[in-house]
Write an enzyme that holds these catalytic residues in place. Structure first.
Site: not given
Length: 329
Positions: A159-161
């Protein structure tokens, strides 16, 4: 689910993907532990009586009092502690040394083969080559090595940050490879909640395009068919007003930044996503949350489904009107 997990044979390998083994200092092996996944709601004492058939009620109560029982890595001494599906109960012959608290994440399921977590916005899934900071990967590595210093964690997807929600890691390389090689079939449901800019008039829709990556590492939809990776995103409008809309987004494919690009493509960028056209400063984070993850267990074949609540901050604009929204520069 299987009931008992024992220590694995030592596997000494070099950690990859920007993480180092130093992030979790190996400890001396403690007394053997047994880990039992919880499949249905039950009080802790009743659960232990089912699984520890060689122990009587008084013996188990004594183990609880001595701190030999943990739930999700934390020592529990209450015999009527309420267990829920996805919890794990650890039984030790000696005192359990509590693991360090997890920061920016929590474990929602763990067994011999996989770990499913709920990640907060702001926490990296795994470090990049240029970053050396706290990550979900690093914390989970320390978590499994607390029981067995030879244990490892393997990344299945990311998942993106700034995206919160559910993600899965493997505890063995063979399980990682199996999941990644059969991802489209193994994952039966993967849906997100997106808070996007503007009034989305269509109750539902589908976005299909070919995604490519620019030299600045930004993804974009190519105007030419078959030019890049095919990406398909389905969305359904849950709530909307003149300023923002709340969408349920389901992925048919899992490409890098797919939802963020496709929301920009339809003229409704995700709130807080300046990289992909967002202008409203309504949240102190990206308005994207991985809400549902359902898949077939790679070893047992059991169907598993995990669902989280919609972040309260995503719902706030529909309770207070449009007064909190403002455009960024």
């Amino acid at each position: 689910m299987r009931g008992q997990a024992g220590p694995r044979k030592n596997e000494r390998r070099t950690d990859r993907r920007g993480e180092t083994a130093a992030s979790a200092r190996p400890e001396k092996k403690r007394n053997p532990e047994r880990v039992y996944p919880v499949g249905e709601p039950m009080e802790l004492l009743a659960f232990l009586l089912v699984h520890l058939k060689d122990k009587g009620r008084n013996a188990i109560k004594s183990m609880l009092a001595r701190g030999q029982i943990a739930v999700n890595g934390e020592v529990v001494k209450l015999y009527n502690y309420p267990l829920k599906p996805g919890h794990t109960v650890t039984v030790s012959h000696g005192l359990i040394v509590e693991r360090a608290p997890l920061i920016g994440m929590k474990i929602v399921h763990e067994d011999d083969d996989i770990i499913v977590i709920q990640k907060d916005s702001g926490l990296l899934s795994i470090a990049s080559d240029k970053e050396n900071e706290l990550t979900a990967y690093r914390q989970l590595t320390a978590h499994v090595r607390a029981a067995d210093p030879a244990s490892r964690i393997f990344v299945v997807h990311r998942l993106d940050r700034d995206t919160s929600g559910l993600m899965m890691f493997a505890k063995r390389e063979a399980v990682q490879q199996q999941l990644q090689n059969d991802w489209q079939n193994a994952v039966t449901e993967r849906s997100y909640i997106a808070l996007v800019e503007g009034w989305v008039k269509k109750p539902e829709g589908t976005v299909s395009s070919w995604l490519k990556e620019s030299k600045t590492l930004k993804m974009y939809s190519s105007p030419y068919p078959n030019d890049g990776q095919h990406a398909v995103t389905h969305y359904k409008t849950l709530e909307t007003n003149k300023t923002v809309s709340l969408l349920e987004v389901r992925l048919e494919t899992g490409r890098k930044n797919q939802i963020r690009v496709h929301m920009e493509d339809i003229g409704h960028p995700i709130v807080g996503d300046k990289k992909y056209g967002g202008r409203l400063k309504l949240l102190n984070r990206l308005g994207l949350h991985a809400r549902v993850l359902a898949f077939t267990h790679p070893v047992t074949g059991e169907p598993l489904r995990f669902e989280t609540d919609i972040p309260k901050s995503f719902l706030q604009p529909f309770r207070t009107g449009d007064s909190g929204a403002r455009e960024g520069s």
